[in-house]
Design a protein around this motif. Structure first.
Motif, mmCIF file in Angstrom:
data_model
loop_
_atom_site.group_PDB
_atom_site.id
_atom_site.type_symbol
_atom_site.label_atom_id
_atom_site.label_comp_id
_atom_site.label_asym_id
_atom_site.label_seq_id
_atom_site.Cartn_x
_atom_site.Cartn_y
_atom_site.Cartn_z
ATOM 1 N N ALA A 1 0.825 -1.215 0.000
ATOM 2 C CA ALA A 1 0.000 0.000 0.000
ATOM 3 C C ALA A 1 0.854 1.258 0.000
ATOM 4 O O ALA A 1 0.637 2.173 -0.806
ATOM 5 C CB ALA A 1 -0.940 -0.002 1.199
ATOM 6 N N VAL A 2 1.861 1.322 0.887
ATOM 7 C CA VAL A 2 2.664 2.553 0.962
ATOM 8 C C VAL A 2 3.555 2.721 -0.261
ATOM 9 O O VAL A 2 3.755 3.835 -0.751
ATOM 10 C CB VAL A 2 3.521 2.608 2.253
ATOM 11 C CG1 VAL A 2 2.653 2.681 3.488
ATOM 12 C CG2 VAL A 2 4.484 1.436 2.358
ATOM 13 N N ALA A 3 4.083 1.613 -0.777
ATOM 14 C CA ALA A 3 4.940 1.709 -1.962
ATOM 15 C C ALA A 3 4.156 2.203 -3.172
ATOM 16 O O ALA A 3 4.633 3.049 -3.941
ATOM 17 C CB ALA A 3 5.584 0.355 -2.263
ATOM 18 N N SER A 4 2.944 1.700 -3.330
ATOM 19 C CA SER A 4 2.143 2.091 -4.495
ATOM 20 C C SER A 4 1.646 3.525 -4.387
ATOM 21 O O SER A 4 1.581 4.245 -5.385
ATOM 22 C CB SER A 4 0.957 1.139 -4.677
ATOM 23 O OG SER A 4 0.098 1.185 -3.550
ATOM 24 N N THR A 5 1.325 3.984 -3.171
ATOM 25 C CA THR A 5 0.790 5.342 -3.013
ATOM 26 C C THR A 5 1.875 6.411 -3.015
ATOM 27 O O THR A 5 1.569 7.604 -3.123
ATOM 28 C CB THR A 5 -0.020 5.474 -1.707
ATOM 29 O OG1 THR A 5 0.795 5.080 -0.600
ATOM 30 C CG2 THR A 5 -1.272 4.620 -1.747
ATOM 31 N N THR A 6 3.139 6.020 -2.898
ATOM 32 C CA THR A 6 4.240 6.999 -2.935
ATOM 33 C C THR A 6 5.045 6.927 -4.233
ATOM 34 O O THR A 6 6.053 7.613 -4.370
ATOM 35 C CB THR A 6 5.201 6.793 -1.743
ATOM 36 O OG1 THR A 6 5.662 5.428 -1.742
ATOM 37 C CG2 THR A 6 4.518 7.101 -0.428
ATOM 38 N N GLY A 7 4.597 6.079 -5.160
ATOM 39 C CA GLY A 7 5.246 6.025 -6.470
ATOM 40 C C GLY A 7 6.527 5.229 -6.520
ATOM 41 O O GLY A 7 7.336 5.403 -7.444
ATOM 42 N N ILE A 8 6.777 4.335 -5.561
ATOM 43 C CA ILE A 8 8.000 3.519 -5.603
ATOM 44 C C ILE A 8 7.653 2.023 -5.597
ATOM 45 O O ILE A 8 8.325 1.222 -4.936
ATOM 46 C CB ILE A 8 8.981 3.861 -4.459
ATOM 47 C CG1 ILE A 8 8.311 3.726 -3.079
ATOM 48 C CG2 ILE A 8 9.558 5.250 -4.642
ATOM 49 C CD1 ILE A 8 9.302 3.815 -1.930
ATOM 50 N N ALA A 9 6.594 1.664 -6.316
ATOM 51 C CA ALA A 9 6.255 0.241 -6.460
ATOM 52 C C ALA A 9 7.462 -0.495 -7.022
ATOM 53 O O ALA A 9 8.129 -0.024 -7.938
ATOM 54 C CB ALA A 9 5.058 0.086 -7.386
ATOM 55 N N GLY A 10 7.755 -1.644 -6.456
ATOM 56 C CA GLY A 10 8.955 -2.395 -6.820
ATOM 57 C C GLY A 10 10.005 -2.342 -5.726
ATOM 58 O O GLY A 10 10.957 -3.122 -5.731
ATOM 59 N N SER A 11 9.807 -1.421 -4.766
ATOM 60 C CA SER A 11 10.752 -1.299 -3.639
ATOM 61 C C SER A 11 10.254 -2.012 -2.392
ATOM 62 O O SER A 11 10.790 -1.804 -1.302
ATOM 63 C CB SER A 11 10.985 0.185 -3.317
ATOM 64 O OG SER A 11 11.484 0.875 -4.424
#
Length: 552
Positions: A515-525
């Motif tokens: 959830a936090v990765a996708s909402t902050t634009g760093i999906a994949g981290s």
């Protein structure tokens, strides 16, 4: 051989749920549905439960889930309504002007505002809300994700007006009464014990946040930047944890996070404004660590879209807090016996004794006492009316909330039904003890006096794979209670360690990290976030074990 097979089959549904979520990355709803199917097969053909008894307790589990779902729905509906009517933006915009120091901003937003949102809504909402907010203010996305998740631990047992703790108590109610404890007394003591075990670590969480910011995201003056901020960080932990514990002890599980965080927010914001314990040096991230303009613009555009679709009438920060103030006031008035409202409210009950004609499979729903319906849903609707949304617009917000809650609903239906079957599997024609008793006996034999070291990690494991402290406690609460009895340990402390573990698991649980990765634009981290947060989670868990061991 038979005893080993009994234990293996008893634990198999739980292993299936954990394995399908952790290894095969199935959603909690799909994994728990398969796990529930497995427990039905095992209960029917190996434990030889009567099919009517099995169906009755499965149905009881589904009905008990509705109690939780109303709270989840109401809490998320209110948050969505605040977002839709610009009130949430008015609340968050005020934070930027309190202090230019990123360390202070992180403590106020992630630790205290996040705790308030956890107490109000819960279920992953705080981290998913706080992380993009911090990125929009100029925090590096990785830092925002780590900090939001680290902070979202201590308040978790009292999320959404105390839902995780309340449902844990409902799950183990039969165990509590069966062991000869007063349910009311055990409920009060468990709520208080959780705040003691988690509160000691909670005192240090703001300091951990500052440590992560200063040591991970800047190379110069690390120790000085951390030490000069330590007094303010410890003060920020203290002003939340003290009311957190007192509210738990004297008022119950509905209040510690929501009101404790509100008290902490007011005190810490005042301290920051008055420069109390605030370092002279203003700390900021290096330019290369900050989010790119493109990332910030992207978040801003998403926010603008929401604002333009909402009421154009401006609102003050104080007015924006009105819905939460009403909720806090209602919960306060309706939960304190001496005010004379609690008993009449609790007396409005829908009761179904003996589901499917099975004695003991009794269900009751306290209509007016359920925090989801009153006050969350009511306040959400009134907020929409106040902000001049049309009935159709309010309906669309409600429909969107239903879609959000749907995966949670399936997971909870299956998890609570699974646990009800396992808890009542002693009602069988095979002569075997109940499944949870079988597992508890094996755990007791295998761990002995060191079991307190294991207890919180069972809770962490459940939260890690399911993404929910509530689901973790539903799955393992009764197991922990029964194991404590077998080992002659305090069930109060062991169940508290289970709840604490479920809260700590939020730091790196799969759902929250995604959830936090996708909402902050760093999906994949996600892997990096998860790995980096495991160390503070381990520190917190060991501290909880230490406190629990002293109390034992």
């Amino acid at each position: 051989m038979g005893n080993i097979l009994d234990t293996f089959l008893a634990v198999l549904p739980i292993l299936l749920a954990l394995g399908l979520m952790a290894i095969f990355r199935l959603s909690a709803s799909r994994a728990l549905l398969i796990a529930f199917a497995s427990v039905v097969i095992i209960a029917l053909f190996y434990w030889k439960m009567d099919i009517t008894v099995l169906a009755a307790y499965s149905l009881l589990g589904v009905l008990k889930s509705l109690d939780i779902l109303f709270i989840i729905f109401g809490a998320i509906l209110l948050l969505n309504m605040l977002h839709r009517t610009r009130l949430l933006r008015a609340i968050t915009a005020g934070f930027s002007n309190i202090s230019p120091d990123r360390r202070i901003q992180a403590i106020i937003i992630a630790w205290l505002f996040g705790a308030f949102i956890e107490g109000s809504a819960g279920y992953g909402t705080p981290a998913a809300l706080v992380a993009p907010l911090m990125v929009g203010m100029g925090f590096p996305p990785l830092a925002a994700c780590m900090i939001a998740l680290i902070a979202n631990t201590t308040p978790v047992p009292f999320a959404a007006a105390g839902t995780p703790t309340i449902i844990t108590l409902k799950t183990i109610e039969a165990d509590i009464v069966g062991a000869g404890f007063s349910f009311a007394g055990f409920s009060r003591d468990l709520t208080s014990m959780i705040t003691i075990i988690l509160g000691v670590g909670g005192l240090l969480i703001p300091a951990v946040i500052v440590f992560v910011i200063t040591f991970v995201f800047r190379k110069d003056r690390r120790m000085r930047s951390f030490l000069e901020m330590l007094p303010f960080a410890l003060f920020s932990g203290l002003v939340f944890v003290i009311p957190y514990h007192l509210l738990a002890r004297f008022l119950g599980p509905e209040f510690p996070s929501i009101i404790g965080a509100l008290v902490g927010l007011l005190v810490v914001i005042a301290a920051a404004k008055l420069k109390f314990l605030v370092p002279r040096n203003i700390w900021d991230f290096p330019a290369q660590e900050k989010p790119s303009p493109g990332q910030m613009d992207s978040l801003a555009k998403k926010d603008t879209k929401v604002i333009l679709s909402a009421s154009e009438k401006p609102v003050s920060t104080l007015a924006a807090w009105a819905p939460y103030a009403v909720i806090a006031l209602y919960l306060f008035v309706s939960r304190i016996p001496m005010l004379g409202i609690k008993d009449p409210i609790k007396s409005v009950v829908i009761s179904i004794p003996g589901l499917l004609g099975v004695p003991g499979a009794d269900y009751s729903f306290e209509v007016l006492y359920n925090a989801g319906l009153f006050p969350f849903v009511l306040v959400a609707i009134l907020t929409g009316i106040w902000r001049k949304l049309k009935g159709r617009q309010i309906g669309l917000v409600a429909l969107a909330t239903v879609k959000q809650v749907q995966p949670i609903a399936i997971a909870l239906f299956c998890a609570v039904a699974l646990v009800q079957v396992m808890m009542n599997s002693n009602l069988n024609n095979s002569g075997l003890p109940g499944m949870l008793t079988q597992i508890a006996s094996r755990l007791a034999a295998g761990t002995g006096p060191v079991y307190p070291l294991v207890a919180p990690f069972i809770g962490i494991l459940g939260a890690f794979v399911s993404g929910s402290c509530t689901v973790s406690c539903v799955m393992f609460g009764s197991l922990q209670f029964q194991t404590a009895l077998l080992l002659k340990l305090s069930p109060l402390v062991i169940v508290s360690l289970q709840v604490a573990g479920g809260a700590i698991g939020n730091m790196f649980c799969i759902n929250n990290v995604i959830a936090v990765a996708s909402t902050t634009g760093i999906a994949g981290s996600e892997g990096k976030i998860m790995t980096m947060n495991m160390l503070p989670a381990l520190f917190y868990a060991l501290l909880a074990v230490f406190v629990g061991w002293i109390i034992l």
